[in-house]
Design an enzyme around this catalytic site. Structure first.
Site, short mmCIF file in Angstrom:
data_model
loop_
_atom_site.label_atom_id
_atom_site.label_comp_id
_atom_site.label_asym_id
_atom_site.label_seq_id
_atom_site.Cartn_x
_atom_site.Cartn_y
_atom_site.Cartn_z
N ASN A 191 -9.80 -4.07 -12.50
CA ASN A 191 -8.39 -4.36 -12.29
C ASN A 191 -8.21 -5.06 -10.97
O ASN A 191 -8.88 -4.72 -9.99
CB ASN A 191 -7.59 -3.06 -12.22
CG ASN A 191 -7.16 -2.61 -13.60
OD1 ASN A 191 -7.08 -3.41 -14.51
ND2 ASN A 191 -6.89 -1.33 -13.72
N ARG B 170 -9.34 -1.99 -19.76
CA ARG B 170 -10.73 -2.03 -19.28
C ARG B 170 -11.68 -1.28 -20.21
O ARG B 170 -12.73 -1.83 -20.56
CB ARG B 170 -10.81 -1.51 -17.84
CG ARG B 170 -10.26 -2.50 -16.82
CD ARG B 170 -10.17 -1.89 -15.45
NE ARG B 170 -9.39 -0.65 -15.49
CZ ARG B 170 -9.36 0.24 -14.51
NH1 ARG B 170 -10.10 0.06 -13.43
NH2 ARG B 170 -8.61 1.31 -14.62
#
Ligand SMILES: [Fe+3]
Ligand SMILES: [Mg+2]
Ligand SMILES: [Zn+2]
Ligand SMILES: [Zn+2]
Lengths: 754, 328
Positions: free
Chosen positions: A35, A17
């Protein structure tokens, strides 16, 4: 333009990320990333060219440790964003039902290593240093999504400095972020005394330096550590573990340090430095340690540090013996209270920290054969990465594996998740770890098996457990596969083969005819196989004892060859075989190696698995190294009425006993035995090919741990136009059986539905 | 004399055989009446059991099929807490069986019955074609005293597990004989009445008892564990095995935990009575090697564990098939 992007693969816990956010910021893309149970979802907004460039980046680049399987892009209704942010909400959108990919434990990255060794860094010498792209993962994960709160890092509240780093930079959203002020800290316990932090480290280093044996808490469990230079230290370690004779692995601070002892090829260096940081079996060039470390072995299990703690220890002390913290036949210890309870005069202290380990994992073991890695023990650093099958299973499968090197496999769609190595299921704690591991992985991966596969052996604990589970899940029995068929299938699964000649050599597997198999040539096609050839089925007495006692194996073969010894022990064995007391017909290859080893007077007992076979291989290697020619021996190949071929090892034993009496150079005989066996493998495969046209050969089974045999078979087959396939991602020993079972179950499902 | 088909005809030869062999050895008032069935006194709860004996060889060190067929049935009665009283026996003789052998067997049966305090009150003889084999079925009746209540489902956490003596003697003796190996291993074949009486009379809180025969201790304890849904733990060093039998097992790869005995029992007793029970066993004939071998660890999981000397714990399953190796 706004698009919704889904990224599949190993994208959690590897800094994916922050990587996405960095790309977006660089390109000027707005939106968010989050996520979602093992996959990453992104909403990206910007002008069409920028968004396209962003998507291209996702295909082309990835952080170290990430594996992108697939990126899907869907147009979205236009939505305005004023920034690109990392969304922590945990709200998932349009979940795909695909089983997630969870990162394995990742080794300390180069950036963290620099900080660790930089006196000006605030994490200088912090043993638990990590960042968004490194640190423990699977071993401390409880559930998905991978967040601090779902790992055992939840026990440690971030300090303000870490809190700040968590927002941006290399440690942005690094769930294992911690430092000297807030994270796990070193503790050393020694005879009721306790030291902490740097003092603990200094004291621990002293203990090791002075020849003590230390229990050190690693990633997947405790390790026992001592110096490889002091005989009494290594001896003490052997006493602590229960008088084990097996060679120990040694951890080195760097590849350069390894080169002082072993030859390291480029492929071996890559393997040593790979994410799993496995123990790599390397050819010893200089015997520099005391002989207690690796005995007369030609190979040393060498590995590199995978955490800051291990780096600090090896930087300070040089190479260290590092072995799984377990006692003979028991699994690796991973709970602090278990270790702190150990009361042994041979243990000098316990160096640990209070971050809990949820999944016990041993260090993995691998080697390079013909330039390609072969995993021998699949554990830390590999688990729980999936293997991709060429076909999809209709129903999720649980494959139970074997019994002695137990591991299971969960298969969903085309993803096969092989568990870590657990050990002998007869051991109570091993069987508990196996059961807990199964529950844990099912939950993490969200796989609910609807089909159970297991071995045919009526005495396997995994079979009994599989029968139990199958009844609960499907109200029917499990699919049972023949042991050696599953071995061959494990190679088929890895290399996407629909058929092959499976040459499977191991100690013991239950055959479809109720006898014991172990030297098998199986013509495999889809989920079926035919037993085309095998070692002669010879009565072996002693049940499991014969696997330990090579003299007993030799006695049984002597009986089969019509030879006799005058000793009362031999007479008893002879009588037991005659009257079939505790006697089974067996075509075991492993026992043949044991018998030959004992008959040549090389080794008479397997105090650890494969000891006699390894000693025999070493004798053959000695002959090779000395430039001696192999003594000629031959396996006659007989044909039965039903077309099955029999490889007659009994005749070979007679020849061998004659050569022993005549010549006596055991090294030449040992080499001759290997040559004869690989000649027989070639001859049998040619006969099978002549009838069936099959030219793909899969070599599997624990006996192929033997590099001389593997090398000879491999080259003789290749030179004769065969395509040879081996186990690479899973062990060729019973640790890989679960993968074969899972694959056979998937093929069976498909064949059933056609 | 050899047995012929005529001995099974039910006619004169049969009567002669019965008179010459069985009446002579088993004589007692009930049997002497030679009625179709024996009528015996008794007004208590009755335990009934039966067992067939097909052992080869017929005579083995430490015993014979005659002693065995009495002990087997008597011990089965004893394990339910019954006092064995009456036995019946059915003989299946193969043509060619030796009457001298039969004499010896009958004498051995009589002697053992006397030792066990039971009367043989009915019998039957059949002859079949064959090669001189002798097979015996015995059935037994015993009376269960009021208040006696034993069951394999009564094991509780903390209970002690005892064995009455060395494991594997019978099995090793039979195998030695079959293999024609010379050694001094004797079958343990014996009636267990004395030690059972001792336990019950001393007021030991017995949960359950079982004679450890085919399948061995491992199999029996698995039955206890699953019936009581409890986890039993054995301590390996505590298992009594004679040095001879140990050596025999080591060479052949046999596990004494799965070997048959014919004069051993395992008993589960309340924790506070463990020592008392041990004393009762040790002071009885055939009990000198008795030992406390383990305990019930916990409730809720039917399994048997074996703690090894190096501190490991092995799962002991029921016997699944003799000698099938598992090690790869
Ligand atoms: Fe195998
Ligand atoms: Mg019985
Ligand atoms: Zn890092
Ligand atoms: Zn901090």
């Amino acid at each position: 333009m706004t698009v919704f992007i889904t990224v599949f693969g190993i994208v959690q816990g590897v800094g994916y990320r922050p990587f996405v956010a960095a790309q977006a910021k660089e390109l000027g893309v707005k939106g968010w990333v989050r996520n979602c149970g093992g996959i990453v979802q992104i909403t990206a907004s910007g002008d069409p060219e920028t968004v396209e460039g962003f998507v291209r980046r996702l295909h082309e680049k990835r952080p170290e440790g990430a594996q992108v399987e697939r990126v899907t892009v869907k147009p979205q209704p236009e939505e305005p964003f004023d920034e690109f942010r990392i969304d922590l909400s945990g709200k998932c959108k349009g979940h795909t039902g695909e089983a997630p990919v969870i990162p394995p434990d990742l080794p300390m990255c180069e950036s963290c290593k620099k900080e660790l060794q930089n006196p000006k860094d605030r994490r200088y010498r912090y043993p638990f240093i990590s960042c968004a792209s490194c640190g423990p993962r699977y071993s401390i994960m409880n559930t998905l999504p991978y967040d601090r709160g779902t790992t055992t890092m939840q026990d440690f509240a971030m300090c303000p400095s870490c809190e700040k780093e968590y927002q941006a930079g290399r440690r942005c959203h690094a769930q294992t972020i911690s430092c000297h002020d807030c994270g796990p800290q070193l503790i050393l316990r020694d005879q009721g005394m306790v030291w902490e932090k740097e003092e603990a480290f200094a004291k621990a280093a002293d203990l090791i330096r002075n020849g003590g044996v230390l229990a050190v808490k690693g990633v997947g469990g405790y390790q026992f550590v001592c110096t490889p230079d002091k005989e009494d230290a290594v001896e003490r370690l052997r006493l602590l573990k229960g008088r084990e004779k097996k060679p120990f692995a040694v951890m080195f601070p760097s590849v350069e340090a390894i080169r002082a002892h072993c030859s390291v090829s480029d492929e071996e260096e890559t393997l040593l430095k790979s994410v799993a940081r496995p123990i790599v079996l390397l050819r010893i060039t200089e015997k520099l340690f005391c002989p207690q470390v690796s005995g007369e072995s030609r190979f040393l299990g060498a590995f590199l540090p995978c955490t800051g703690l291990h780096q600090l220890l090896t930087d300070t002390l040089g190479p260290l013996v590092v072995t799984s913290g377990n006692f003979t036949s028991e699994p690796i210890l991973y709970r602090d209270e278990e270790l702190l309870k150990v009361d042994s005069p041979f243990l000098s202290g316990v160096l640990y920290h209070t971050r809990r380990i949820l999944s016990p994992l041993d260090d993995s073991v691998a080697r390079v054969f013909e330039g390609t890695p072969q995993v021998i023990r699949r554990s830390r650093g590999y688990v729980p990465l999936p293997l991709l099958f060429a076909r999809r299973a209709g129903k999720p499968v649980l494959a139970m594996g074997g019994d002695l090197k137990s591991s299971f496999c969960l298969l969903k769609g085309d993803r096969a998740y092989v568990s870590q190595y657990f050990g002998d299921m007869e051991n109570y704690q091993v069987s508990r770890n196996y059961r807990n591991g199964l529950k844990h992985m099912e939950r993490l991966l969200r796989i609910e098996p609807l089909s159970v596969a297991c071995d045919m052996h009526p005495g396997y604990h995994t079979t009994a457990f599989g029968e139990d589970l199958a009844l609960r899940i499907t109200a029917a029995g499990p699919l049972k596969f023949q042991h050696h068929h599953a071995h061959a299938a494990s190679v088929m699964a890895e290399h996407h083969l629909d058929g092959c000649i499976g040459v499977v050599f191991d100690g013991t597997g239950y055959g479809t005819d109720g006898t014991v198999w172990g030297g098998e040539f199986l013509l495999c096609s889809g989920a079926d196989f035919e037993r085309r050839a095998h070692l002669r089925s010879v009565p072996l007495c002693g049940g499991d004892a014969v696997a330990k006692n090579a003299v007993l194996a030799a006695d049984c073969y002597r009986c089969a060859a019509g030879e006799a010894l005058g000793s009362p022990r031999f007479e008893m064995v002879q009588a037991a075989i005659k009257h079939r007391i505790n006697t089974q017909d067996s075509s075991s290859m492993g026992r043949l190696f044991d018998a030959v080893s004992a008959l040549l007077g090389i080794r008479e007992e397997n105090s650890y698995e494969g000891e006699c076979a390894i000693a025999l291989e070493n004798a053959a290697a000695a002959a090779k190294d000395a430039g001696k020619a192999p003594l000629f021996l031959e396996f006659p190949i007989l044909e039965k009425e039903n077309g099955e071929m029999v490889v007659d090892q009994v005749s070979l034993i007679s020849q061998l006993l004659e050569t022993v009496r005549a010549d006596g150079d055991k090294d030449r005989i040992a080499l001759g035995f290997h040559e004869a066996l690989s000649d027989a493998v070639l001859a049998v495969c040619r006969k099978i090919r002549a009838k069936s046209g099959e030219k793909r050969v899969a070599l599997s089974g624990g006996v192929f741990a033997n590099l001389i045999l593997l090398h000879q078979c491999y080259h003789k087959l290749i030179e004769n136009g065969f395509c040879v396939f081996l186990n690479n991602a899973v062990p060729s020993n019973d640790g890989g059986v679960c993968l074969g079972q899972a694959w056979l179950a998937a093929v069976t499902q498909q064949e059933g539905s056609e | 004399m050899k047995i012929t088909m005529a001995h099974g005809s039910g006619g004169k030869s049969t009567s002669e055989l019965i008179a010459a062999v069985f009446e002579k050895n088993f004589h007692n008032p009930v049997l002497a009446r030679m009625e179709d069935s024996a009528v015996v006194p008794g007004a208590e709860r009755i335990a009934v059991t039966t067992d067939s004996f097909v052992v080869t060889p017929l005579f083995f060190p430490g015993g014979d099929i005659g002693r065995l067929c009495i002990c087997g049935t008597v011990n089965d009665l004893l394990m339910s807490g019954a006092k064995p009283r009456y036995l019946t026996c059915g003989f299946i003789l193969e043509e060619g069986a030796d009457t001298d052998q039969l004499q010896k067997i009958a004498a051995s049966m009589a002697e053992t019955a006397k030792e066990a305090g039971v009367s043989i009150v009915a019998g039957d003889t059949k002859v079949v074609e064959g090669q001189g084999g002798i097979y015996i079925n015995t059935a037994g009746v015993g009376f269960v005293p009021a208040g006696t209540d034993l069951s394999s489902s009564y094991c509780k956490k903390g209970d002690a597990v005892l064995i009455s003596g060395n494991l594997g003697d019978h099995h090793a003796a039979i195998l030695s004989e079959r293999m024609q190996i010379k050694n001094t291993i004797l079958s343990d074949c014996a009636p267990l009445g004395e030690m059972v009486n001792a336990l019950l009379e001393a007021g030991v809180k017995v949960r359950t008892m079982r004679d450890v025969t085919r399948g061995g201790l491992g199999t029996v304890l698995n039955e206890f564990a699953s019936a009581s849904n409890c986890r039993i733990e054995l301590i390996e060093e505590k298992l009594p095995v004679s040095a001879q039998v140990r050596g025999f097992c080591d060479i052949l790869g046999l596990d004494p935990l799965y070997m048959g005995n014919e004069g051993k029992m395992t008993v589960v007793v309340a924790p506070e009575d463990a020592e008392k029970a041990l004393a009762c066993l040790k002071n009885s004939k055939y009990g000198e090697n008795a030992a406390i071998i383990g305990s019930v660890l916990s409730q809720g999981h039917g399994e048997v564990l074996l703690r090894t000397p190096i501190g490991g714990t092995r799962i002991v399953t029921a016997l699944y098939g003799e000698g099938l190796p598992r090690i790869c």
